[in-house]
Each structure stands twice: as C-alpha cells, then as structure tokens.
Scaffold this active site. Structure first.
Site, PDB file in Angstrom:
ATOM      1  N   ASP A 186       0.852  -1.203   0.000  1.00 43.42           N
ATOM      2  CA  ASP A 186       0.000   0.000   0.000  1.00 43.42           C
ATOM      3  C   ASP A 186       0.886   1.252   0.000  1.00 43.42           C
ATOM      4  O   ASP A 186       2.091   1.170   0.232  1.00 43.42           O
ATOM      5  CB  ASP A 186      -0.875  -0.039   1.265  1.00 43.42           C
ATOM      6  CG  ASP A 186      -2.020   0.969   1.226  1.00 43.42           C
ATOM      7  OD1 ASP A 186      -2.354   1.479   0.145  1.00 43.42           O
ATOM      8  OD2 ASP A 186      -2.577   1.245   2.312  1.00 43.42           O
ATOM      9  N   GLU A 217       2.343   5.010  -4.136  1.00 42.19           N
ATOM     10  CA  GLU A 217       2.232   5.910  -5.311  1.00 42.19           C
ATOM     11  C   GLU A 217       3.521   6.671  -5.580  1.00 42.19           C
ATOM     12  O   GLU A 217       3.767   6.975  -6.740  1.00 42.19           O
ATOM     13  CB  GLU A 217       1.055   6.881  -5.112  1.00 42.19           C
ATOM     14  CG  GLU A 217      -0.297   6.222  -5.244  1.00 42.19           C
ATOM     15  CD  GLU A 217      -0.590   5.203  -4.120  1.00 42.19           C
ATOM     16  OE1 GLU A 217       0.014   5.312  -3.044  1.00 42.19           O
ATOM     17  OE2 GLU A 217      -1.417   4.311  -4.363  1.00 42.19           O
ATOM     18  N   ASP A 250      -9.609   2.971  -2.414  1.00 41.37           N
ATOM     19  CA  ASP A 250     -10.545   3.640  -1.504  1.00 41.37           C
ATOM     20  C   ASP A 250     -11.802   4.209  -2.160  1.00 41.37           C
ATOM     21  O   ASP A 250     -12.018   5.424  -2.212  1.00 41.37           O
ATOM     22  CB  ASP A 250      -9.809   4.730  -0.717  1.00 41.37           C
ATOM     23  CG  ASP A 250      -8.619   4.163   0.046  1.00 41.37           C
ATOM     24  OD1 ASP A 250      -8.410   2.924   0.002  1.00 41.37           O
ATOM     25  OD2 ASP A 250      -7.899   4.945   0.672  1.00 41.37           O
TER      26      ASP A 250
END
Ligand code: MIG
Length: 875
Positions: free
Chosen positions: A457, A460, A535
């Site tokens: 996670d 990015e 999300d």
C-alpha cells in the site's frame, strides 16, 4: 457552507485517524517539499531559494497544456536511412526513427539531438533483438516514405514530417494532426480522431469505459477516497486503445514522467498526449481486432503472472482486524456460517507502531501460532506492507536501510523523509536492484511465520500531506544505475516495490507462485502483481463504477483486479452489500474491505435474507473456480482480460462501444449487475448469438435488449449458447478436500470451451504439469455432440464428469458416452435438464500425447439453430 463543513469534518476525521502529531507534520509537509524543490532546482543547492520556494508554493501555479503554437516540430524530412528493422528520417530539427518490431507493431521515437540510446523501459520486457525480424516493404517518393508490413502501412509525409497508419486497404487507422513536437523538456504528440472513434484504456480511471471527450493526467496519486470522475488516482498506464470504423489499434506511450492524455476534450477531433519530460517514444499496435492488440501489448510488456488458486477465492478484510481474538472470531464466523472464504487480510494495525515487518505483540502475541491455526481452518493470511519505513534508528529495518544506503536521497545525498502512518519515514529506492534484493529478503520472517500473500500500500508513493502528497521532484533514484529524479521515477515506484516484493517471495518460496497485491503500479506490472481499486465508497454509483474501472485495467494488462466489495468509505446497507457481493463473484479479485471507523461489513452483518443470499453467491464463485481459473490462464496466455467489455467479443456492434454496465466474464458468461437500490428487474443488452438465462434456462436471441427479473436473490446472468462450464462442488476454501467429480454444464449450441487445470500453486505447470481440455460442442441434426481433447501431464483428482445439459426440450432417445450407451440418465421436463455421468476419463498416455474423444452424444431435439425465445417465469 457544506463544503466548509466537509473540510472541518475531514480535519476532525483526520485527527481521529492520524493523531494530532501526524496531522501537524502532514500539514507542514507541502512547505517542506516546496522548500527542497526550490533549493535543488536546476541542480543547484541554495537554501535561500528554498525559502522563496515556500512562498512560491502558496501561489500554486498551474501548468497549462502545450499547444502546437508553443512547440518546435521536426520540420521536413531531409534524408532517409533504412536498415533491416528501422527507418530513420532526418528532419530539419530532429530525427524520427521507426522500428518495425512485428507486422502489427511499430515503435516511433523522436530525438531532437539525433541520438537514440537503447530504449530503457520498466514496462518493456523484450530487447529489439529478441523480436524475430519481419519483412517490410519500403517505398520512397518525392512526397512521402512508406513502410508496409503484411498487416499495416506507416506513411510519412515529408513536408512536414507526419505519420499516418493505414490498413492494407488504405483506410486510416490513426494519423498525426500536428504530430510530434517539443518545448524545453516537454514533449507532445497530436493525432486526429475520426468522427465515430472510441477510446479506451489509461489504467485505473474512475470513469466510464469509452473515454472519448475527456482529459486525463497520468501521475500516480492517493486521492484518499475517490468519487466517479476524480483523476488521477493510484495506478496509471499510458496505454490507449482506439476503435476507428471497426479498426482497433493501440498506442503505448512509453514515458514515465507526469503526462496528460487529452482524448478530444480540448478539440473534439484531436487527441494529444504530452509528458513533462523524457523521450517521445510510443509503440503503435494494430488489430484490427482489439484482442490482437491486447495480445501484442502483453507480449511487449509481459503477461499476467498466474496466481495461486486460493487467491481466486473469497477474501475478507477490514482496516483493521485486531487483536488476534478478533481475527480468530472472524475466521470462526465464516466456518460456523458456512460462507466460503480463503483469506483474511491484516491491515496496518498488526504492525508495531506501523513499522513494516514487525508485529504488535500486545495484539498478536504469537503470529506464527495464529497463522498455523487459521491455516488448519483453511485460511491464508495476507499482510499489508507500506512503502514508508519509520525513521527510527532503533528499528532494525530503518537501521539496515540507513547503514546500507537503501533510501531515496536529496541531490546532496541527505536522506529524504516525510510523514506517513508511523510519523517521519524514509523510502526505499525500489529502482535499484540492490534495494529490491534487500527488500525481498525482509519478507523472510513473515514467510517463515506462514504469511501467504502480501499487500503493498501507499506506494504511489504517498507522503501524508494535507492531501495525499508525494516526494519532491528533486529526490534522486538509482534507476538501474542510470540515475533519475522523482519526476521520472514517481510513476514506476509502486510497480518496482511490488516487483521487489514478488521477486523476494519467489526467492524465499521458490516453489510457490506469489500473491502480491499492489495499490499503485504502471505499465507491465502484471508480470509481478495484481491490484485492487482501493478507496472507493459504499454507494451505488461506485458499485457501477467498478465495471468500467476493472474492465479498463484489463484492457491495459492489469486484468487481475477488483474493488473493495461493499465499498471502503462509509457503510453499505444490506441491499447494497448484497448487490455488490453478487458483482464480486464476477470480479477477478473478490475481496470485501472497509475503512477504519466504518460499520462492520462481513457478509452476515445484515442478517436475513442477506446472509443466505450472500452465502449462495460466494458459493457460486467457489463452484465456478475451475472456470475462473481457466479465464485467468487465458489471460496469462494472450492478455485477454477476465472481466471483459462486450466490445472484445462484438467489436463491430456499435451498441458495445460504450457499454459498461454489463460485461463478459470469461468466454461464457454475460453479467449484468444491479446498480440501483430497490431494483427488481433490469434491461440487459444481449449481443448477437443465443443466450441462456443462467437461473431459468430461458433462451434468448441476442442483438437486442431484454428486460429481466432481478429480485434481490438474483443478478441477471447469461450463458452463451455452445458453452461448457466446468464446476466444482462447493467447498469452504480451496483444497478443503479433493474434487471427486467435475460437473460440466452444457448449454446447447455450437462452440468451443476450455478448461485449464494444474496443481494450483506451484510452477510445475511450466514443466508441462497441467491439463488443458478443449470441449467442442456441435449440434448435428437431432443430436448434440460433445467432444473433448485433452493435453498435458497433470492428473486431476476426479475421475468422472457429471454432465448437465440445459434447455433439453424432450426426453432424449439415446445418450452415448465415448461411443457406449449411457444406461442411466435423469431428465426433468420441468427444468428441461438432462443429467448423467461419464466415468473413466482416459488421461493422455504420455505428456506429449493429445487424447481425443467423443465425450458424449445426445440424440434429441434442441432449440433450433436460430434459437427461439421462451422466457420462463423465474421461480
Ligand atoms: O491511508 O492501511 O487503500 O485499503 O485499508 C489509508 C489502511 C491507508 C489505504 C488503503 C486501504 C487501507 C488503508 N490504507
């Protein structure tokens, strides 16, 4: 007013989740970032400029898109050079190099300096020399240069230098408008759009399937929950597919810098792709079938890694299940309620103070024990690992990383830092092979404890700023020893993290196929990992958004994907959760997940009738596993997505061009989820062909819309006539017991179906230990004949088929299996189903041999070739 309220509640929520200290750090981060960006601007190092940078950042200047008027273009072609593979066009201001890699694949490069270093790319798996050379004809006239392969022509006008791709009949597939230009470091390309052209792709985009008329940014970003239309989000892939008058093509813009795709938003009939830096290099693919484009694209960028079979089961998750007792309770609930489930995921709270590769021993005193106990009940444990490593010299991962120089630095060599969950963090530089090797090894402890899969996670990468933020541009990356700044490395950071994870798991468990779930990635990441669409929100529009998002990812190579089923932010009511679970059965990745501070979302929380319906649907997924696995295998062979837009099957049918509220799942199913509250029926478009209603066996002739019943316990689902669908008995998890019988659901018609089987977890399949069965179904006169052809040396555990033939109008006169009469069958006139067993499936005698047999022949009447409609009341 409401927006003020939203801001305030967002801050309050932020403080609740992050804690006050982190909120302050993150509020200051954008200024820190601006300081360093300014300080190291242009390679210099000036603190004064850094401070001014903060002032500048407050103004937040926007970059406007390049226009042709801003740019320099190559100008006219002055000289042409041809070699075995490439054509080089020397123009007034630049050199353009066209390389023919395959009959339907040409690479275009622009170089203002005239130099063409070997094209390094994290996406591309093949060196030029690894492509077999293809013949092409070269023709030069006064006006133009032409390259013609067996599949397409690239015509370049000389004055000015502009490219047009044509098919062999001379029809335009794609043509330059202004063509390729540059200004400073920025590069752009303008091409024309046909009046009825449709555009697809670009990775994970929170929008519909057909992207014509919209503009997009490519910069991996954490939107901290997104709504339909938000762009960009976590995972961008600069691969664009076009469909122009029946001709499908693809453009892979192999550039990792922040980039933009304007798909006819600024100017209706022009597409522009632009990047903030780097080379203008793109690959042009021609179909005309879009499936051919996908095949070639995944040949260039790599095919999906075949996941372990259990990963295709159902996954349960929340942010976060803890302590251990809660995890055990969830596991127990699944088994007690007999809702199949293969995996429980542990989100960040399992860690000690959000330190990756550690456990919170208060909440998880003996993780190995817990994992072993869960394993005995058939659960695999997947754990989250974030990109940021807590800046704490007493924490071993940080200490090792500091000592060995594993973290990203500023240009002056100081280590870059920024806040994430654990507070101030450092970030491994995954563009370095040395760092990837180290990172992979860090998983050793988790693997030894029995962790089965990893979930990456925040890659990015995210630094928690006031909004999701990232590194300053000036931060340095190794870039395989060549050096790059963050502007260039940003978009591949997540992909390289997932790669490091996958490669590490493969070294630690060489016999097992790894499962790596990543949030961010870039082109080619399917070789290492899969992704989820992160999300989202527990709303009906987001349920519907799942379809174009996952289909689009599939069109860009990332076919193994799925949403947080039930939605991440917010809490779904029983109806929404059930409708989403129904859709989840047909998303490649089927995982229920929800955010912190939301209501519980496990499949039983709403009581009846929801629990029973949810159970039935999860069971359907488990029954379908051999079918789903086969669809994965197909994808791993040719890039054909698992969840497919109808357009991939019926490209010439205009009705499919923007259709994204229904989809194909593998070769046989057409799925039309319910996306509205209270709906008890819906309109479904059935493309040409004959279709069976999965629930009632009613037969429909396609090429039209049908209105079908969809009470809560049913989601409209159709099977293509001519399909054979293999099903397993329901199990509570993959491998609960050996499969003793394979049920073949036969839907009369003419068609071919596949079944791929192997051990489901190891690499033995690559050594021939698989079994591939091709079923051919034909109607001939008054008979239906099912033949099969088996190859490969894997022997499944079952030794008989149960055949269920659907839509049988009358009791058959005769049934034969492998030439011998079948003595026993049951025929039910009401359901129109015929059932019988076929035993003794002879395996191929040697692995190289193919076994062919006439599996069965049924003499009776079937719906006529044209098909007829006989909708039945479903009941
Ligand atoms: O900023 O680990 O998308 O699935 O539950 C939130 C906590 C960090 C974002 C992921 C989400 C996960 C959450 N993470």
């Amino acid at each position: 007013m409401t927006s003020l309220f939203k801001q305030v509640s967002r801050i309050v929520q932020g403080v609740r989740i992050l804690g006050a200290g982190l909120v302050i750090q993150s509020a200051l981060y954008p200024f820190r970032k601006a300081y360093y960006n300014a300080k190291f601007h242009d390679g210099g190092n000036s603190s004064l400029r850094g401070w001014l940078g903060i002032l500048d950042a407050l103004r937040n200047p926007q970059v406007s898109p390049l226009t042709p008027a801003d740019c320099t273009f190559p100008g006219d072609v002055r000289a042409v050079r041809v070699d075995r593979r490439a054509v080089e066009l020397s123009c007034d201001n630049a050199v353009v190099r066209l390389t023919v890699l395959a009959e339907d694949l040409i690479r275009v490069r622009l170089s203002p300096t005239g130099e063409f270093p070997p094209p390094f790319s994290y996406a591309v798996t093949r060196e030029d020399a690894d492509w077999p050379t293809v013949d092409f004809a070269f023709h030069e006239s006064k006006e133009a240069v032409e390259i013609r392969t067996a599949r397409l022509t690239c015509r370049v006008t000389k004055s000015p230098c502009r490219l047009t791709f044509l098919d062999l009949d001379g029809a335009v597939i794609s043509a330059d408008a202004a063509g390729m230009g540059w200004r400073g470091e920025r590069v752009a390309c303008w091409k024309t759009l046909g009046p009825d052209e449709h555009l697809y792709g670009l990775g994970e985009k929170a929008l519909g399937l057909d992207k014509r008329g919209m503009a997009f940014e490519m910069w991996n970003r954490d939107p901290q929950t997104y709504s339909p239309g938000d762009d960009p989000i976590y995972l961008n892939i600069p691969f664009l597919l076009g469909l122009r008058e029946g001709r499908g093509y693809g453009i892979f813009y192999d550039n990792t810098f922040r980039s933009w795709f304007d798909l006819g938003a600024g100017q209706e009939d022009v597409v522009r792709f632009e990047a903030a830096g780097g080379e203008l290099r793109y690959y042009f693919f021609y179909g005309p079938e879009l499936t051919t484009v996908l095949d070639r694209y995944t040949e260039l960028t790599g095919r999906m890694i075949m996941p372990p079979l259990w990963a295709l089961g159902y996954h349960q998750n929340r942010w976060s299940y803890y302590p251990e007792a809660r995890v055990r309770e969830i596991a127990h609930e699944f088994r007690a309620r007999r809702i199949p489930c293969d995996s429980i995921h542990l989100d960040i709270h399992y860690m000690d103070g959000y330190r990756c590769f550690t456990w919170n021993r208060r909440h998880f005193p003996d993780p190995a024990r817990m994992i072993a106990d869960l394993g005995e009940q058939g659960f695999k444990v997947v754990v989250m690992i974030d990109a940021g490593i807590k800046a704490d010299p007493k924490y071993w991962v940080c200490a090792e990383g500091l000592e060995q120089g594993m973290f990203c630095t500023y240009p002056d060599g100081r280590i870059f830092g920024g806040p994430v969950w654990p507070g101030e963090c450092h970030f491994p530089d995954f563009t370095s092979p040395r760092v990837r090797a180290w990172w992979g090894e860090l998983y050793r402890g988790l693997v030894e404890m029995g962790v089965a899969g990893v979930w990456n996670d925040m890659n990015e990468p995210v630094v928690i700023g006031f909004q999701g933020d990232t590194f300053p541009d000036c931060v340095r990356h190794d870039w395989e020893g060549q050096g790059a700044d963050h502007r260039q490395a940003h978009n591949v950071y997540g992909m390289q993290m997932a790669r490091a994870t996958a490669e590490g798991l493969m070294r630690l468990r060489p016999d097992e196929r790894p499962l790596v779930i990543t949030r961010s990635a870039w082109a080619g990441a399917q070789r290492y990992c899969m992704n989820w669409t992160a999300d989202n929100q527990s709303t009906w529009p987001q349920l519907k958004l799942t379809m174009p998002m996952v289909m689009t990812l599939g069109l860009c190579g990332m076919a193994f994907s799925g949403p947080d089923t039930g939605g991440f932010s917010g809490t779904p009511d029983g109806e929404l959760l059930t409708r989403w679970m129904q859709l989840g059965v047909f998303t490649p990745f089927f995982r229920n997940h929800t955010a912190i501070l939301t209501g519980d979302q496990e499949p039983w929380v709403h009581g009846e009738p929801y629990t029973t319906i949810n159970r039935r649907f999860v069971e359907l997924r488990y029954r379908l596993l051999p079918y789903v696995y086969t669809a994965f295998w197909q994808c791993a062979q040719s890039g054909l997505p698992i969840m497919r837009p109808l357009l991939l099957g019926w490209q010439d049918d205009p009705r499919t061009h923007a259709l994204d509220d229904e989809f194909l799942f593998g070769d046989a199913f057409l799925v039309a989820p319910i996306g509205e509250p209270g709906a008890t029926s819906r309109q479904v478009y059935l493309p040409a062909g004959t279709w069976y209603d999965f629930w009632s066996d009613a037969v429909y002739v396609g090429g039209r819309d049908v209105l079908v019943d969809a009470p809560l316990e049913r989601m409209p689902l159709f099977v293509r006539a001519g399909s054979v669908i293999p099903m397993w008995p329901v199990m509570q998890y993959v491998g609960q017991r050996p499969v003793d019988v394979l049920t073949l659901h036969v839907y009369p018609g003419d068609g071919e179906s596949w079944l791929y089987e192997d051990d489901g977890h190891s690499w033995a399949c690559q050594r021939g230990e698989y079994r591939l069965t091709r079923f051919t179904l034909r109607r001939e006169g008054g008979a239906l004949e099912l033949r099969c052809q088996i190859e490969g040396s894997y022997t499944p555990t079952y030794d008989r088929y149960r055949v269920v033939v659907h839509g049988v109008e009358h009791e058959p006169r005769r049934v034969t299996a492998d030439g011998q009469p079948v003595a026993e069958w049951t025929f039910d006139a009401e359901s129109r189903q015929l059932r019988f067993n076929v035993i003794k499936i002879r395996p191929p005698r040697s692995p190289v041999e193919t076994h062919r047999c006439k599996l069965c022949r049924i003499c009776c009447k079937f719906p006529s070739r044209k098909g007829h409609t006989r909708p039945r009341r479903s009941g």
